[in-house]
Design an enzyme around this catalytic site. Sequence first.
Site, PDB file in Angstrom:
ATOM      1  N   CYS A 135       0.821  -1.203   0.000  1.00  0.00           N
ATOM      2  CA  CYS A 135       0.000   0.000   0.000  1.00  0.00           C
ATOM      3  C   CYS A 135       0.859   1.259   0.000  1.00  0.00           C
ATOM      4  O   CYS A 135       2.062   1.210   0.262  1.00  0.00           O
ATOM      5  CB  CYS A 135      -0.989   0.005   1.159  1.00  0.00           C
ATOM      6  N   CYS A 136       0.207   2.370  -0.362  1.00  0.00           N
ATOM      7  CA  CYS A 136       0.847   3.679  -0.401  1.00  0.00           C
ATOM      8  C   CYS A 136       1.976   3.687  -1.436  1.00  0.00           C
ATOM      9  O   CYS A 136       1.768   3.354  -2.588  1.00  0.00           O
ATOM     10  CB  CYS A 136       1.331   4.044   0.998  1.00  0.00           C
TER      11      CYS A 136
END
Length: 224
Positions: A135-136
């Site tokens: 994620c991110c």
Amino acid sequence: MAKRVAVLLSGCGVYDGTEIHEASAVLVHLSRAGAKAQMFAPNQDQMHVIDHSEGKPSGSGRNVLQESARIARGDITDLAKLDVSAFDAVVIPGGFGVAKNFSDWAVKNKDFTINSEVEKILKDFHNAGKPIAMCCIAPVLAAKFLPGCELTVGQDKESDMWPYAQTAGALKEMGCKHVNKDVEQAHVDVKHKLITTPAFMCNAPIHKISDGIGVMIRETLKLA
């Protein structure tokens, strides 16, 4: 049997390590799904240390494994001891530690390289046909070791809501297919068993970021 999931941490704190809220959301959603998480981090020095109250380098040095242990409440293992055969999937939360300690993306952008130890672990999971969730900013690692993969870091047009949208352009230049997704969504590259979600690439309320990470975890466990 409960799914066993390795969670890779890159320090403690958004500007020089793992984004703490993302790591916490990962652990909460794994727990809710009945999965067993084990945290790992490389035993190495951080690129540098940021004073998070000032947003500036502090000049002191810190160790990635020791700092990651703060998030893990002390229950953490040296990444060098990770046995891929003992796990069903791997998850990497975001934070600048991915771009500074797991790689040199923060310095070289799309011309970066991945930390050799981290790269080996990711390739081993991929070669074993086990899902990888990121994620991110963490999906940049997949862009490097899985050329042509599909992923998301959110949106590809910059706005107040999406201040880091230029990252999507860099990933496209690396040959990846970037798929625009909202913060509460995740993208699944079925071929590569790669699951990604934007998280704090978006200026969204924290519960929406957690919701997106929840979707990522659910999709990961489906493939595990």
